[in-house]
Design a protein around this motif. Structure first.
Motif, PDB file in Angstrom:
ATOM      1  N   THR A   9       0.840  -1.196   0.000  1.00 47.11           N
ATOM      2  CA  THR A   9       0.000   0.000   0.000  1.00 47.11           C
ATOM      3  C   THR A   9       0.874   1.245   0.000  1.00 47.11           C
ATOM      4  O   THR A   9       2.027   1.222   0.430  1.00 47.11           O
ATOM      5  CB  THR A   9      -0.907   0.036   1.233  1.00 47.11           C
ATOM      6  OG1 THR A   9      -0.098   0.018   2.416  1.00 47.11           O
ATOM      7  CG2 THR A   9      -1.855  -1.159   1.247  1.00 47.11           C
ATOM      8  N   VAL A  10       0.312   2.305  -0.536  1.00 45.65           N
ATOM      9  CA  VAL A  10       0.993   3.602  -0.573  1.00 45.65           C
ATOM     10  C   VAL A  10       0.075   4.635   0.077  1.00 45.65           C
ATOM     11  O   VAL A  10      -1.109   4.731  -0.299  1.00 45.65           O
ATOM     12  CB  VAL A  10       1.331   4.023  -2.017  1.00 45.65           C
ATOM     13  CG1 VAL A  10       2.019   5.384  -2.018  1.00 45.65           C
ATOM     14  CG2 VAL A  10       2.208   2.983  -2.689  1.00 45.65           C
ATOM     15  N   ALA A  11       0.607   5.372   1.054  1.00 47.47           N
ATOM     16  CA  ALA A  11      -0.184   6.394   1.737  1.00 47.47           C
ATOM     17  C   ALA A  11       0.308   7.774   1.336  1.00 47.47           C
ATOM     18  O   ALA A  11       1.517   8.022   1.261  1.00 47.47           O
ATOM     19  CB  ALA A  11      -0.075   6.218   3.251  1.00 47.47           C
TER      20      ALA A  11
ATOM     21  N   ARG B 183      -4.720   9.456   2.613  1.00 41.94           N
ATOM     22  CA  ARG B 183      -5.334   8.527   1.671  1.00 41.94           C
ATOM     23  C   ARG B 183      -4.403   7.344   1.480  1.00 41.94           C
ATOM     24  O   ARG B 183      -3.211   7.517   1.194  1.00 41.94           O
ATOM     25  CB  ARG B 183      -5.594   9.178   0.328  1.00 41.94           C
ATOM     26  CG  ARG B 183      -6.387   8.244  -0.594  1.00 41.94           C
ATOM     27  CD  ARG B 183      -6.739   8.905  -1.885  1.00 41.94           C
ATOM     28  NE  ARG B 183      -7.658   8.052  -2.651  1.00 41.94           N
ATOM     29  CZ  ARG B 183      -8.062   8.306  -3.883  1.00 41.94           C
ATOM     30  NH1 ARG B 183      -7.637   9.398  -4.496  1.00 41.94           N
ATOM     31  NH2 ARG B 183      -8.879   7.495  -4.502  1.00 41.94           N
ATOM     32  N   VAL B 184      -4.926   6.143   1.632  1.00 43.85           N
ATOM     33  CA  VAL B 184      -4.165   4.922   1.454  1.00 43.85           C
ATOM     34  C   VAL B 184      -4.601   4.273   0.147  1.00 43.85           C
ATOM     35  O   VAL B 184      -5.788   3.999  -0.051  1.00 43.85           O
ATOM     36  CB  VAL B 184      -4.374   3.949   2.630  1.00 43.85           C
ATOM     37  CG1 VAL B 184      -3.551   2.685   2.421  1.00 43.85           C
ATOM     38  CG2 VAL B 184      -3.989   4.617   3.946  1.00 43.85           C
TER      39      VAL B 184
ATOM     40  N   GLY C 116      -6.714   2.207  -7.348  1.00 40.59           N
ATOM     41  CA  GLY C 116      -5.504   2.634  -6.684  1.00 40.59           C
ATOM     42  C   GLY C 116      -4.395   2.978  -7.661  1.00 40.59           C
ATOM     43  O   GLY C 116      -3.685   3.972  -7.485  1.00 40.59           O
ATOM     44  N   LEU C 117      -4.235   2.154  -8.715  1.00 40.50           N
ATOM     45  CA  LEU C 117      -3.200   2.427  -9.705  1.00 40.50           C
ATOM     46  C   LEU C 117      -3.488   3.719 -10.470  1.00 40.50           C
ATOM     47  O   LEU C 117      -2.574   4.510 -10.737  1.00 40.50           O
ATOM     48  CB  LEU C 117      -3.097   1.254 -10.677  1.00 40.50           C
ATOM     49  CG  LEU C 117      -1.992   1.345 -11.724  1.00 40.50           C
ATOM     50  CD1 LEU C 117      -0.628   1.442 -11.059  1.00 40.50           C
ATOM     51  CD2 LEU C 117      -2.045   0.144 -12.680  1.00 40.50           C
TER      52      LEU C 117
ATOM     53  N   VAL D 127     -10.348   9.305   1.897  1.00 40.69           N
ATOM     54  CA  VAL D 127      -9.513  10.244   2.643  1.00 40.69           C
ATOM     55  C   VAL D 127      -9.992  10.336   4.090  1.00 40.69           C
ATOM     56  O   VAL D 127     -11.177  10.490   4.347  1.00 40.69           O
ATOM     57  CB  VAL D 127      -9.540  11.644   1.988  1.00 40.69           C
ATOM     58  CG1 VAL D 127      -8.779  12.657   2.849  1.00 40.69           C
ATOM     59  CG2 VAL D 127      -8.911  11.576   0.603  1.00 40.69           C
ATOM     60  N   ARG D 128      -9.037  10.249   5.016  1.00 45.73           N
ATOM     61  CA  ARG D 128      -9.343  10.506   6.421  1.00 45.73           C
ATOM     62  C   ARG D 128      -8.735  11.838   6.807  1.00 45.73           C
ATOM     63  O   ARG D 128      -7.649  12.191   6.331  1.00 45.73           O
ATOM     64  CB  ARG D 128      -8.769   9.403   7.308  1.00 45.73           C
ATOM     65  CG  ARG D 128      -9.092   9.667   8.782  1.00 45.73           C
ATOM     66  CD  ARG D 128      -8.698   8.564   9.693  1.00 45.73           C
ATOM     67  NE  ARG D 128      -8.996   8.951  11.063  1.00 45.73           N
ATOM     68  CZ  ARG D 128      -8.666   8.227  12.117  1.00 45.73           C
ATOM     69  NH1 ARG D 128      -8.038   7.080  11.961  1.00 45.73           N
ATOM     70  NH2 ARG D 128      -8.961   8.648  13.328  1.00 45.73           N
TER      71      ARG D 128
END
Length: 429
Positions: free
Chosen positions: A2-4, A167-168, A176-177, A194-195
């Motif tokens: 995962t990318v945050a 955002r993760v 996601g990509l 988004v948190r």
């Protein structure tokens, strides 16, 4: 994997910004500029403050410092920043020679700053982080209050976080990509992912001194921008909006000079920078309180140190008026042709001097506090003025309200009074 992506929004509570001396021309310290010509806050200028704020978890997020045999790279990548602001302010100042009481030679300088209310968005990326780690990081970032740029001891660049967005993304999914490859706008476009954390609105460091003053005579702080259609022979006053301003540099200079004068008058060491014979020593009590710099450092020697005190700008509540003056012909005793001029001044009003520690949790010793109070008593006694024209009735101030009550701490039976007397007599305070 995962990318945050994290966005940290900062709000300037006081004027400030990152300077670029290498761009100096007509302005000695212009703001650092982006490619589009607007002000820019390099992420590298925030990295040190972020490491300090993260505390014990700094190495885990930002890696170990260079030179460590087991260096660990940073997991937190500072991708860039965006600065939003209105018209920058131009501030001018000069050092004062404490012997002559006039401007020291070759010390006039100008600096560009972003006005209070400007905003900076810092963009971060974290790879392979657990959601619980990211939640903890977001909560810590929401309490961040960095100082951006120079001028820490004169109240410049104080900011606070207003919002943190997280955002993760999972690059293994089409959504996601697409977001990962779509750039900054795409990475934060879908609010469902988004948190957010709201920044803290709590006040910053508590003030060491907050002193109310009233004008006892006209006040003129020069260096302002001439008003539209103003005569060329009218000296403008420094303003913030429609109000006159006493900058933190003025307070710092006046109180430093007076504290040094008090110490030397009692036979205690206090250096005299900006004189032909003196320079900042870096070891006396005045250098400790107000900071110091040196213009001729040797290899490996420090070039200065920030002071322990920060002096905020003071907005003056009062109407700005014009006072006309004329030069006198020494031969005829009458007015001299071509020497009519006027000053913008505030003739009545009030202001507040606020002194805060530059380092969180730092507190003055009773002796240091007493030394500042002695300097304020001299201002109240009108032995010292601020701004221009102090030898012709300008710049006199009187303490008001609680400010006058502070002077009671100088009584012999008060701990502060006893400590400052021991200091001035050369005993251990």
């Amino acid at each position: 994997m995962t990318v945050a992506f994290i966005q940290v929004d900062l709000l300037f509570e006081t004027p400030g910004g990152v300077s670029a001396p290498e761009l100096g021309g007509a302005i000695d310290l212009p703001l650092n500029l982006a490619r589009d010509g607007g002000a820019w806050t390099p992420p590298s200028s925030l990295a040190g403050a972020l490491r300090s704020h993260l505390g014990d978890s700094a190495d885990a997020w930002l890696g170990t410092p260079g030179g460590d045999p087991e260096t660990v790279p940073s997991r937190l990548r500072l991708l860039g920043s965006e600065t939003r602001h209105s018209e920058p302010e131009l501030l001018r100042s000069t050092a004062i020679n404490p012997v002559r009481g006039a401007a020291a030679s070759s010390t006039f300088r100008s600096a560009q700053v972003l006005p209070a209310g400007s905003a900076v968005s810092l963009y971060l990326r974290v790879d392979r982080a657990q959601r619980a780690e990211l939640d903890d990081l977001g909560a810590v970032l929401a309490r961040w209050r960095p100082i951006v740029g120079r001028g820490r001891s004169t109240g410049r660049g104080r900011t606070r976080v207003t919002r943190v967005r997280l955002r993760v993304l999972d690059p293994a999914t089409p959504e996601g990509l697409r977001a990962l490859l779509g750039g900054r706008e795409e990475q934060f476009a879908d609010t469902r992912w988004v948190r957010e954390w709201k920044g803290s609105t709590a006040a910053g460091p508590s003030a060491e001194l907050s002193v109310g003053l009233v004008l006892a005579g006209p006040l003129h702080i020069g260096g302002g921008v001439p008003q539209q259609d103003a005569p060329a022979n009218r000296a403008p006053i420094l303003r913030r909006g429609d109000s006159a301003l006493v900058p933190g540099t003025t307070w710092k200079g006046v109180l430093r000079a007076r504290c040094g004068y008090i110490l030397r008058s009692c036979g205690q060491p206090a250096c005299m920078p900006h004189t032909d014979e003196g320079a900042a020593c870096g070891t006396c009590r005045v250098c400790d309180l107000f900071g110091w710099t040196t213009s001729a450092p040797g290899r490996g020697r420090p070039t200065g140190h920030v002071g322990r005190l920060s002096f905020s700008d003071s907005v003056v509540s009062g109407e700005i008026v014009h006072r006309s003056h004329v030069g006198i012909d020494r031969f005829t005793g009458g007015a001299r042709t071509g020497l009519l001029f006027s000053d913008e001044v505030v003739e009545s009003g009030s202001l507040t001097l606020t002194v805060e520690p530059t380092r969180p949790g730092d507190q003055l010793t009773p002796a240091d506090r007493g030394l500042l109070l002695l300097a304020l008593r001299d201002i109240d006694d009108q032995l010292v003025g601020i701004g221009g024209g102090t030898t012709r009735g300008y710049g006199s101030l009187r303490l008001s309200g609680a400010g006058r009550e502070l002077l009671s701490e100088l009584a012999a039976e008060h701990p502060t009074g006893a400590a400052v007397r021991a200091l001035l007599q050369g005993a251990a305070a």
